[in-house]
Design a protein around this motif. Structure first.
Motif, mmCIF file in Angstrom:
data_model
loop_
_atom_site.group_PDB
_atom_site.id
_atom_site.type_symbol
_atom_site.label_atom_id
_atom_site.label_comp_id
_atom_site.label_asym_id
_atom_site.label_seq_id
_atom_site.Cartn_x
_atom_site.Cartn_y
_atom_site.Cartn_z
ATOM 1 N N LYS A 4 -48.429 -3.427 8.916
ATOM 2 C CA LYS A 4 -47.352 -3.508 10.448
ATOM 3 C C LYS A 4 -46.060 -4.848 9.538
ATOM 4 O O LYS A 4 -45.231 -5.056 9.588
ATOM 5 N N THR A 5 -46.044 -4.109 7.814
ATOM 6 C CA THR A 5 -44.397 -4.681 7.811
ATOM 7 C C THR A 5 -43.641 -3.903 8.415
ATOM 8 O O THR A 5 -43.516 -2.756 8.576
ATOM 9 N N SER A 45 -49.123 -13.557 8.230
ATOM 10 C CA SER A 45 -48.425 -12.978 7.989
ATOM 11 C C SER A 45 -47.540 -13.700 6.773
ATOM 12 O O SER A 45 -47.571 -15.044 7.119
ATOM 13 N N GLU A 75 -48.897 -4.854 1.023
ATOM 14 C CA GLU A 75 -49.861 -5.453 2.189
ATOM 15 C C GLU A 75 -51.053 -4.154 2.276
ATOM 16 O O GLU A 75 -52.265 -4.900 2.360
ATOM 17 N N LYS A 81 -51.084 -8.536 5.612
ATOM 18 C CA LYS A 81 -49.462 -8.318 6.710
ATOM 19 C C LYS A 81 -48.618 -8.787 5.785
ATOM 20 O O LYS A 81 -48.846 -10.215 5.534
#
Length: 357
Positions: A4-5, A45, A75, A81
């Motif tokens: 989900k970068t 994150s 990641e 995340k």
């Protein structure tokens, strides 16, 4: 974990009204849980804000791409995340200052800052310290006093003096290998012009000084025909070189350039006015276009500035700081604040190893 970068050109959304409270390092290390600056709930994150002086600079643009790739690798390797925000300062310090403020308001856990104006470092350092957010300056080195304002301020880069020395040695080696070819006038003196970066920029000053010093220390007499600021910019360098070609013609034996973009500008000017013999041209950075110019025989040599290595050190620092680890265990930290990457000379002889990289 699904990747989900994200990479953003900042600003991208409204900043939150408040900022998360700082958590003890031990809690960060054990739970890896952060309070979300935008959502108000828990978020795993790591948020990194990267402020660039300008993405028009080929070397800095490549570093931004390296950071994006390294974030994805980190990641994948950690299972956590990581959100990377990238801001283009467009060579405006006031714009960059606003971007830093927004990164802090957004809840970024670490800041990477490539200064527009190195004199602004103290203000940014104080802002980061007030929020408890570690700060990593890179590529543009602040003065030591600004780095030492807080124990969680770092600098990642390379020694500009070394790059100047290596660039000068490229020219010295060429002189010694075939003096007759380089000394067109036959007077035993090396006539040169110098394309300089920004006025007052430490890399520009040191590369200019030590490139020539390496040549003169090698016993070669030099004559400076002209020097001019071109602000690291290819188009400006092309314009400066075109003027010099009109003024000095074939009297220019070497063109020293503080970076590759300006060296490529000199090549543009020479290519637009075809001539039998070109001066020897040297740059710094070993960007992809510069390596192509070396392969084509247009650029005699350059000095490799390890942008990917710098980006890797920055990510290693960010992860260590986020998890509460000792940064000195993650990177080769000098004097508690500095990470230095070595330069390497590049010519046609060793070009292949850099093209492979």
């Amino acid at each position: 974990m699904r990747r989900k970068t994200r990479s953003f050109c900042f600003p991208s959304c409204r900043p939150p009204a408040g900022r998360r409270a700082a958590l003890p390092a031990a809690l960060l290390a054990s739970a890896l849980l952060l309070l979300s600056a935008c959502g108000g709930g828990k978020d795993e994150s790591l948020r990194v804000g990267a402020a660039l002086y300008t993405q028009d600079d080929t070397f800095i643009s490549a570093m931004a791409q390296d950071l994006e790739g390294l974030v994805r690798e980190a990641e994948s390797g950690t299972g956590e995340k990581i959100t990377l925000f990238i801001a283009d300062g467009k060579s405006s310090q006031s714009t960059q200052m606003d971007q830093v403020d927004r990164f802090l308001a957004r809840g970024c856990d670490v800041l990477f800052v490539n200064l527009v104006d190195r004199t602004a470092a103290a203000v940014i350092a104080d802002k980061a310290e007030a929020e408890g957010v570690p700060l990593v300056f890179f590529n543009r080195q602040p003065v030591a006093e600004d780095i030492q304002r807080w124990d969680r301020i770092y600098y990642v880069g390379a020694d500009a003096r070394e790059s100047g020395e290596l660039q000068g040695k490229l020219v010295l080696d060429a002189w010694r290998a075939d003096r007759e070819a380089l000394d067109r006038s036959g007077d035993g003196v090396l006539q040169y012009v110098m394309l300089e970066g920004e006025p007052g920029h430490q890399d520009s000053l040191l590369r200019t000084e030590y490139s020539i010093k390496a040549v003169t220390d090698g016993g070669v007499e030099v004559e400076k025909l002209a020097n001019e600021t071109a602000n690291w910019n290819r188009a400006q360098a092309a314009a400066r070189t075109a003027q010099w070609l009109e003024e000095f013609g074939d009297g220019i034996e070497v063109i020293f350039s503080n970076n590759d973009d300006m060296a490529l500008g000199a090549i543009d000017a020479l290519a637009s006015t075809p001539r039998d013999r070109w001066p020897l041209i040297v740059g710094v950075d070993a960007t992809a276009p510069a390596l192509e110019a070396v392969a084509a025989g247009q650029l005699y040599g350059t000095v490799h500035n390890d942008g990917r290595g710098q980006a890797q050190a920055m990510m290693d620092l960010a992860l260590a700081l986020w998890t509460g680890e000792d940064p000195a265990q993650a990177v080769d930290l000098k004097e508690g604040h500095y990470v230095w990457l070595p330069y390497r000379p590049v010519t046609l002889e060793n070009l292949d190893e850099f093209l492979e990289d």
